[in-house]
Design a protein around this motif. Structure first.
Motif, PDB file in Angstrom:
ATOM      1  N   LEU A   7      -8.966   7.970  11.690  1.00 25.19           N
ATOM      2  CA  LEU A   7      -7.921   7.032  12.094  1.00 25.19           C
ATOM      3  C   LEU A   7      -8.024   6.699  13.577  1.00 25.19           C
ATOM      4  N   LEU A   8      -8.145   7.714  14.392  1.00 27.62           N
ATOM      5  CA  LEU A   8      -8.155   7.499  15.839  1.00 27.62           C
ATOM      6  C   LEU A   8      -9.501   7.006  16.361  1.00 27.62           C
ATOM      7  N   THR A   9     -10.597   7.570  15.873  1.00 24.46           N
ATOM      8  CA  THR A   9     -11.907   7.160  16.379  1.00 24.46           C
ATOM      9  C   THR A   9     -12.328   5.814  15.832  1.00 24.46           C
ATOM     10  N   GLN A  11     -10.320   3.300  15.166  1.00 26.18           N
ATOM     11  CA  GLN A  11      -9.326   2.271  15.464  1.00 26.18           C
ATOM     12  C   GLN A  11      -8.668   1.765  14.182  1.00 26.18           C
ATOM     13  N   LEU A  12      -8.297   2.680  13.320  1.00 22.26           N
ATOM     14  CA  LEU A  12      -7.730   2.311  12.041  1.00 22.26           C
ATOM     15  C   LEU A  12      -6.205   2.417  12.041  1.00 22.26           C
ATOM     16  N   TYR A  13      -5.634   2.218  13.176  1.00 20.43           N
ATOM     17  CA  TYR A  13      -4.184   2.258  13.283  1.00 20.43           C
ATOM     18  C   TYR A  13      -3.674   0.905  13.758  1.00 20.43           C
ATOM     19  N   ASP A  14      -2.396   0.700  13.527  1.00 16.14           N
ATOM     20  CA  ASP A  14      -1.779  -0.588  13.830  1.00 16.14           C
ATOM     21  C   ASP A  14      -0.501  -0.358  14.634  1.00 16.14           C
ATOM     22  N   GLY A  15      -0.659   0.227  15.790  1.00 14.63           N
ATOM     23  CA  GLY A  15       0.495   0.488  16.643  1.00 14.63           C
ATOM     24  C   GLY A  15       0.830   1.961  16.705  1.00 14.63           C
ATOM     25  N   PHE A  16       1.961   2.224  17.324  1.00 15.67           N
ATOM     26  CA  PHE A  16       2.390   3.602  17.534  1.00 15.67           C
ATOM     27  C   PHE A  16       3.878   3.695  17.208  1.00 15.67           C
ATOM     28  N   ASP A  17       4.247   4.699  16.427  1.00 16.72           N
ATOM     29  CA  ASP A  17       5.634   4.920  16.056  1.00 16.72           C
ATOM     30  C   ASP A  17       6.270   5.835  17.103  1.00 16.72           C
ATOM     31  N   GLU A  18       7.130   5.258  17.925  1.00 17.77           N
ATOM     32  CA  GLU A  18       7.759   6.021  19.012  1.00 17.77           C
ATOM     33  C   GLU A  18       8.711   7.088  18.470  1.00 17.77           C
ATOM     34  N   GLU A  19       9.390   6.779  17.376  1.00 17.04           N
ATOM     35  CA  GLU A  19      10.366   7.729  16.821  1.00 17.04           C
ATOM     36  C   GLU A  19       9.678   8.985  16.292  1.00 17.04           C
ATOM     37  N   TYR A  20       8.554   8.817  15.589  1.00 14.96           N
ATOM     38  CA  TYR A  20       7.834   9.956  15.024  1.00 14.96           C
ATOM     39  C   TYR A  20       6.687  10.433  15.914  1.00 14.96           C
ATOM     40  N   ILE A  24       0.519   4.486  13.736  1.00 15.09           N
ATOM     41  CA  ILE A  24       0.857   3.866  12.459  1.00 15.09           C
ATOM     42  C   ILE A  24      -0.449   3.489  11.773  1.00 15.09           C
ATOM     43  N   LEU A  25      -0.657   4.068  10.620  1.00 18.18           N
ATOM     44  CA  LEU A  25      -1.889   3.888   9.865  1.00 18.18           C
ATOM     45  C   LEU A  25      -1.981   2.480   9.290  1.00 18.18           C
ATOM     46  N   ASP A  26      -3.144   1.851   9.451  1.00 22.96           N
ATOM     47  CA  ASP A  26      -3.425   0.580   8.771  1.00 22.96           C
ATOM     48  C   ASP A  26      -4.166   0.942   7.491  1.00 22.96           C
ATOM     49  N   GLU A  27      -3.430   1.032   6.395  1.00 28.80           N
ATOM     50  CA  GLU A  27      -3.979   1.537   5.141  1.00 28.80           C
ATOM     51  C   GLU A  27      -5.143   0.695   4.625  1.00 28.80           C
ATOM     52  N   ASP A  28      -5.061  -0.623   4.778  1.00 26.33           N
ATOM     53  CA  ASP A  28      -6.157  -1.481   4.312  1.00 26.33           C
ATOM     54  C   ASP A  28      -7.444  -1.204   5.078  1.00 26.33           C
ATOM     55  N   ARG A  29      -7.333  -1.032   6.394  1.00 19.21           N
ATOM     56  CA  ARG A  29      -8.532  -0.733   7.188  1.00 19.21           C
ATOM     57  C   ARG A  29      -9.104   0.636   6.842  1.00 19.21           C
ATOM     58  N   ILE A  44     -14.362  15.105   0.516  1.00 19.99           N
ATOM     59  CA  ILE A  44     -13.016  15.664   0.403  1.00 19.99           C
ATOM     60  C   ILE A  44     -12.156  14.959   1.429  1.00 19.99           C
ATOM     61  N   VAL A  45     -11.061  14.382   0.983  1.00 19.57           N
ATOM     62  CA  VAL A  45     -10.147  13.672   1.871  1.00 19.57           C
ATOM     63  C   VAL A  45      -8.929  14.551   2.094  1.00 19.57           C
ATOM     64  N   ASP A  46      -8.592  14.779   3.348  1.00 21.54           N
ATOM     65  CA  ASP A  46      -7.448  15.602   3.738  1.00 21.54           C
ATOM     66  C   ASP A  46      -6.439  14.689   4.416  1.00 21.54           C
ATOM     67  N   TYR A  47      -5.328  14.437   3.727  1.00 20.71           N
ATOM     68  CA  TYR A  47      -4.306  13.563   4.303  1.00 20.71           C
ATOM     69  C   TYR A  47      -2.957  13.905   3.686  1.00 20.71           C
ATOM     70  N   HIS A  48      -1.888  13.516   4.328  1.00 20.08           N
ATOM     71  CA  HIS A  48      -0.547  13.885   3.859  1.00 20.08           C
ATOM     72  C   HIS A  48       0.080  12.879   2.897  1.00 20.08           C
ATOM     73  N   GLY A  49      -0.653  11.908   2.461  1.00 19.43           N
ATOM     74  CA  GLY A  49      -0.169  10.945   1.480  1.00 19.43           C
ATOM     75  C   GLY A  49      -1.347  10.458   0.661  1.00 19.43           C
ATOM     76  N   CYS A  50      -1.053   9.751  -0.432  1.00 15.51           N
ATOM     77  CA  CYS A  50      -2.184   9.340  -1.258  1.00 15.51           C
ATOM     78  C   CYS A  50      -1.978   8.024  -1.993  1.00 15.51           C
ATOM     79  N   ASP A  51      -0.826   7.439  -1.915  1.00 19.12           N
ATOM     80  CA  ASP A  51      -0.531   6.298  -2.776  1.00 19.12           C
ATOM     81  C   ASP A  51      -1.357   5.053  -2.489  1.00 19.12           C
ATOM     82  N   PHE A  52      -2.032   4.992  -1.347  1.00 23.16           N
ATOM     83  CA  PHE A  52      -2.834   3.803  -1.045  1.00 23.16           C
ATOM     84  C   PHE A  52      -4.322   3.993  -1.329  1.00 23.16           C
TER      85      PHE A  52
END
Length: 141
Positions: A7-9, A11-20, A24-29, A44-52
């Motif tokens: 995600l970070l290396t 550039q697969l994010y779309d902004g930053f969530d200040e509250e959390y 912010i993950l860009d799921e399509d990218r 093996i994919v290690d992530y905290h969600g999977c619906d996308f």
């Protein structure tokens, strides 16, 4: 493959969530980035969600679950904000990630594993390794 690293290396994010306090993950990218790697297999994919993630990518899904008191203490030690901490514990109480996995994939490939103490980590690894070995044996004959 740990998604936060990609995600970070990548550039697969779309902004930053200040509250959390997290990207912010860009799921399509992410899906576009991983598509070729996933076609090759053995990932093996290690992530905290999977619906996308596309169902075709996985032969098995493991959902790690933690008792709420253990989770609270673990996240508190990481310095999570009260809101982020409460939301994570609530997510665990309502089994949101497990339900998401059950809705996104065939129920027979979704498995819950406890993740409370280091001994469970070792047991989980042993179980996952056994599953991989069995899958290789069954699919390479």
């Amino acid at each position: 493959m740990r998604l936060p690293n990609i995600l970070l290396t990548g550039q697969l994010y779309d902004g930053f969530d200040e509250e959390y306090v997290c990207p912010i993950l860009d799921e399509d990218r992410v899906v576009d980035e991983l598509e070729n790697k996933m076609k090759e297999g053995g990932v093996i994919v290690d992530y905290h969600g999977c619906d996308f993630f596309p169902e075709r990518w996985f032969h098995i899904v493991f959902v790690l679950q933690t008792d709420n008191s253990v989770l609270y203490t673990r996240l508190e030690k990481r310095g999570y904000s009260i809101k982020k901490l409460q939301d994570n514990v609530q997510c665990e109480i309502f089994q949101i990630l497990y339900e998401e996995a059950m809705a996104s994939y065939k129920p027979e490939i979704v498995h819950r594993l406890p993740s409370n103490v280091p001994e469970e980590l070792e047991s989980n690894l042993d179980q996952i390794i056994k599953w991989i070995e069995e899958w290789i044996k069954d699919n390479n004959s």
